[in-house]
Design a protein around this motif. Sequence first.
Motif, PDB file in Angstrom:
ATOM      1  N   MET A 110       2.688   3.876  36.690  1.00  0.00           N
ATOM      2  CA  MET A 110       1.371   3.529  37.177  1.00  0.00           C
ATOM      3  C   MET A 110       0.439   4.729  37.014  1.00  0.00           C
ATOM      4  O   MET A 110       0.825   5.857  37.286  1.00  0.00           O
ATOM      5  CB  MET A 110       1.458   3.117  38.651  1.00  0.00           C
ATOM      6  N   ILE A 111      -0.769   4.459  36.600  1.00  0.00           N
ATOM      7  CA  ILE A 111      -1.784   5.500  36.435  1.00  0.00           C
ATOM      8  C   ILE A 111      -2.430   5.792  37.777  1.00  0.00           C
ATOM      9  O   ILE A 111      -2.764   4.878  38.533  1.00  0.00           O
ATOM     10  CB  ILE A 111      -2.865   5.043  35.433  1.00  0.00           C
ATOM     11  N   ASP A 112      -2.618   7.055  38.079  1.00  0.00           N
ATOM     12  CA  ASP A 112      -3.355   7.464  39.270  1.00  0.00           C
ATOM     13  C   ASP A 112      -4.762   7.837  38.832  1.00  0.00           C
ATOM     14  O   ASP A 112      -4.983   8.905  38.256  1.00  0.00           O
ATOM     15  CB  ASP A 112      -2.668   8.640  39.944  1.00  0.00           C
ATOM     16  N   LEU A 113      -5.698   6.936  39.038  1.00  0.00           N
ATOM     17  CA  LEU A 113      -7.081   7.187  38.632  1.00  0.00           C
ATOM     18  C   LEU A 113      -7.778   8.235  39.480  1.00  0.00           C
ATOM     19  O   LEU A 113      -8.855   8.710  39.118  1.00  0.00           O
ATOM     20  CB  LEU A 113      -7.886   5.881  38.689  1.00  0.00           C
ATOM     21  N   ARG A 114      -7.170   8.543  40.622  1.00  0.00           N
ATOM     22  CA  ARG A 114      -7.816   9.443  41.582  1.00  0.00           C
ATOM     23  C   ARG A 114      -9.215   8.919  41.913  1.00  0.00           C
ATOM     24  O   ARG A 114     -10.195   9.656  41.939  1.00  0.00           O
ATOM     25  CB  ARG A 114      -7.841  10.863  41.080  1.00  0.00           C
ATOM     26  N   ALA A 115      -9.241   7.615  42.113  1.00  0.00           N
ATOM     27  CA  ALA A 115     -10.506   6.926  42.384  1.00  0.00           C
ATOM     28  C   ALA A 115     -11.156   7.465  43.651  1.00  0.00           C
ATOM     29  O   ALA A 115     -10.478   7.816  44.616  1.00  0.00           O
ATOM     30  CB  ALA A 115     -10.267   5.426  42.510  1.00  0.00           C
ATOM     31  N   GLN A 116     -12.456   7.512  43.625  1.00  0.00           N
ATOM     32  CA  GLN A 116     -13.219   7.997  44.764  1.00  0.00           C
ATOM     33  C   GLN A 116     -14.218   6.970  45.268  1.00  0.00           C
ATOM     34  O   GLN A 116     -15.033   7.271  46.124  1.00  0.00           O
ATOM     35  CB  GLN A 116     -13.938   9.284  44.387  1.00  0.00           C
ATOM     36  N   GLY A 117     -14.155   5.765  44.731  1.00  0.00           N
ATOM     37  CA  GLY A 117     -15.055   4.724  45.186  1.00  0.00           C
ATOM     38  C   GLY A 117     -15.035   3.552  44.230  1.00  0.00           C
ATOM     39  O   GLY A 117     -14.456   3.625  43.145  1.00  0.00           O
ATOM     40  N   LEU A 118     -15.646   2.493  44.661  1.00  0.00           N
ATOM     41  CA  LEU A 118     -15.736   1.275  43.869  1.00  0.00           C
ATOM     42  C   LEU A 118     -17.093   0.641  44.154  1.00  0.00           C
ATOM     43  O   LEU A 118     -17.471   0.478  45.314  1.00  0.00           O
ATOM     44  CB  LEU A 118     -14.606   0.315  44.263  1.00  0.00           C
ATOM     45  N   ARG A 119     -17.833   0.326  43.115  1.00  0.00           N
ATOM     46  CA  ARG A 119     -19.140  -0.317  43.259  1.00  0.00           C
ATOM     47  C   ARG A 119     -19.185  -1.528  42.346  1.00  0.00           C
ATOM     48  O   ARG A 119     -18.676  -1.495  41.238  1.00  0.00           O
ATOM     49  CB  ARG A 119     -20.267   0.642  42.870  1.00  0.00           C
ATOM     50  N   THR A 120     -19.831  -2.552  42.812  1.00  0.00           N
ATOM     51  CA  THR A 120     -19.999  -3.744  42.003  1.00  0.00           C
ATOM     52  C   THR A 120     -21.448  -3.849  41.542  1.00  0.00           C
ATOM     53  O   THR A 120     -22.340  -3.219  42.112  1.00  0.00           O
ATOM     54  CB  THR A 120     -19.574  -5.000  42.789  1.00  0.00           C
ATOM     55  N   PHE A 121     -21.669  -4.645  40.523  1.00  0.00           N
ATOM     56  CA  PHE A 121     -23.006  -4.944  40.020  1.00  0.00           C
ATOM     57  C   PHE A 121     -23.276  -6.412  40.304  1.00  0.00           C
ATOM     58  O   PHE A 121     -22.420  -7.263  40.050  1.00  0.00           O
ATOM     59  CB  PHE A 121     -23.083  -4.717  38.504  1.00  0.00           C
ATOM     60  N   ILE A 122     -24.450  -6.708  40.840  1.00  0.00           N
ATOM     61  CA  ILE A 122     -24.830  -8.097  41.061  1.00  0.00           C
ATOM     62  C   ILE A 122     -26.152  -8.385  40.353  1.00  0.00           C
ATOM     63  O   ILE A 122     -26.967  -7.482  40.152  1.00  0.00           O
ATOM     64  CB  ILE A 122     -24.897  -8.467  42.561  1.00  0.00           C
ATOM     65  N   PRO A 123     -26.347  -9.637  39.978  1.00  0.00           N
ATOM     66  CA  PRO A 123     -27.533 -10.006  39.199  1.00  0.00           C
ATOM     67  C   PRO A 123     -28.752 -10.296  40.072  1.00  0.00           C
ATOM     68  O   PRO A 123     -28.646 -10.481  41.286  1.00  0.00           O
ATOM     69  CB  PRO A 123     -27.078 -11.280  38.498  1.00  0.00           C
ATOM     70  N   SER A 124     -29.874 -10.363  39.409  1.00  0.00           N
ATOM     71  CA  SER A 124     -31.100 -10.844  40.052  1.00  0.00           C
ATOM     72  C   SER A 124     -31.903 -11.620  39.024  1.00  0.00           C
ATOM     73  O   SER A 124     -31.959 -11.243  37.855  1.00  0.00           O
ATOM     74  CB  SER A 124     -31.933  -9.683  40.599  1.00  0.00           C
ATOM     75  N   ARG A 125     -32.505 -12.695  39.468  1.00  0.00           N
ATOM     76  CA  ARG A 125     -33.401 -13.455  38.597  1.00  0.00           C
ATOM     77  C   ARG A 125     -34.799 -12.840  38.672  1.00  0.00           C
ATOM     78  O   ARG A 125     -35.484 -12.705  37.681  1.00  0.00           O
ATOM     79  CB  ARG A 125     -33.430 -14.923  39.024  1.00  0.00           C
ATOM     80  N   ASP A 126     -35.223 -12.472  39.881  1.00  0.00           N
ATOM     81  CA  ASP A 126     -36.490 -11.788  40.133  1.00  0.00           C
ATOM     82  C   ASP A 126     -36.118 -10.470  40.802  1.00  0.00           C
ATOM     83  O   ASP A 126     -35.815 -10.430  42.002  1.00  0.00           O
ATOM     84  CB  ASP A 126     -37.375 -12.659  41.030  1.00  0.00           C
ATOM     85  N   PHE A 127     -36.106  -9.402  40.016  1.00  0.00           N
ATOM     86  CA  PHE A 127     -35.611  -8.102  40.475  1.00  0.00           C
ATOM     87  C   PHE A 127     -36.335  -7.625  41.736  1.00  0.00           C
ATOM     88  O   PHE A 127     -35.699  -7.215  42.705  1.00  0.00           O
ATOM     89  CB  PHE A 127     -35.745  -7.099  39.334  1.00  0.00           C
ATOM     90  N   ALA A 128     -37.653  -7.688  41.755  1.00  0.00           N
ATOM     91  CA  ALA A 128     -38.426  -7.217  42.910  1.00  0.00           C
ATOM     92  C   ALA A 128     -38.114  -8.051  44.153  1.00  0.00           C
ATOM     93  O   ALA A 128     -37.968  -7.514  45.256  1.00  0.00           O
ATOM     94  CB  ALA A 128     -39.917  -7.250  42.604  1.00  0.00           C
ATOM     95  N   LEU A 129     -38.002  -9.364  43.989  1.00  0.00           N
ATOM     96  CA  LEU A 129     -37.690 -10.244  45.117  1.00  0.00           C
ATOM     97  C   LEU A 129     -36.308  -9.931  45.675  1.00  0.00           C
ATOM     98  O   LEU A 129     -36.130  -9.823  46.902  1.00  0.00           O
ATOM     99  CB  LEU A 129     -37.771 -11.708  44.680  1.00  0.00           C
ATOM    100  N   SER A 130     -35.333  -9.775  44.803  1.00  0.00           N
ATOM    101  CA  SER A 130     -33.980  -9.474  45.273  1.00  0.00           C
ATOM    102  C   SER A 130     -33.908  -8.104  45.931  1.00  0.00           C
ATOM    103  O   SER A 130     -33.221  -7.933  46.943  1.00  0.00           O
ATOM    104  CB  SER A 130     -32.979  -9.572  44.120  1.00  0.00           C
ATOM    105  N   LYS A 131     -34.618  -7.121  45.388  1.00  0.00           N
ATOM    106  CA  LYS A 131     -34.659  -5.802  46.035  1.00  0.00           C
ATOM    107  C   LYS A 131     -35.217  -5.922  47.444  1.00  0.00           C
ATOM    108  O   LYS A 131     -34.668  -5.355  48.394  1.00  0.00           O
ATOM    109  CB  LYS A 131     -35.509  -4.827  45.218  1.00  0.00           C
ATOM    110  N   ALA A 132     -36.279  -6.677  47.605  1.00  0.00           N
ATOM    111  CA  ALA A 132     -36.882  -6.858  48.929  1.00  0.00           C
ATOM    112  C   ALA A 132     -35.937  -7.605  49.869  1.00  0.00           C
ATOM    113  O   ALA A 132     -35.852  -7.290  51.061  1.00  0.00           O
ATOM    114  CB  ALA A 132     -38.203  -7.610  48.798  1.00  0.00           C
ATOM    115  N   PHE A 133     -35.204  -8.591  49.338  1.00  0.00           N
ATOM    116  CA  PHE A 133     -34.258  -9.357  50.153  1.00  0.00           C
ATOM    117  C   PHE A 133     -33.155  -8.458  50.701  1.00  0.00           C
ATOM    118  O   PHE A 133     -32.873  -8.469  51.900  1.00  0.00           O
ATOM    119  CB  PHE A 133     -33.663 -10.496  49.327  1.00  0.00           C
ATOM    120  N   TYR A 134     -32.548  -7.666  49.850  1.00  0.00           N
ATOM    121  CA  TYR A 134     -31.465  -6.800  50.319  1.00  0.00           C
ATOM    122  C   TYR A 134     -31.978  -5.722  51.266  1.00  0.00           C
ATOM    123  O   TYR A 134     -31.302  -5.372  52.239  1.00  0.00           O
ATOM    124  CB  TYR A 134     -30.676  -6.230  49.136  1.00  0.00           C
TER     125      TYR A 134
END
Length: 124
Positions: free
Chosen positions: A1-25
């Motif tokens: 097994m590989i030890d990535l020495r991971a320090q975090g995990l982040r996901t990417f999520i989509p937006s149809r209207d970027f400004a609207l979704s930014k304001a929502f979150y």
Amino acid sequence: MIDLRAQGLRTFIPSRDFALSKAFYAALGCALEWSDDNLALFNLAGSRFYLQRHYVQEWAENSMLQIAVQDAAQCFKDVSALIAEGSFPGARVAPPRHEPYGAWVAYVWDPCGVLLHLVQWDQT
């Protein structure tokens, strides 16, 4: 097994209207840490995710984030009031229901269809 020495995990999520979704979150209490014209980094309780200016319906409607909360019923009330203001077309919320895996979950759909699970774990 590989030890990535991971320090975090982040996901990417989509937006149809970027400004609207930014304001929502931001309205949900996510802190905007960085942004440019196509990508925004949010922090919520020490966890981070990227919101991107990119939309594919099938991807958006199959993306989910689980967020552990203290009170799913209160979150439902608060998000319902936020959505009722009318500033976030397409967003919706469902009352909490008890799931067999041991949690009360309020389901929230962001303006482009990403599903948020606001999870209150059962106390044992």
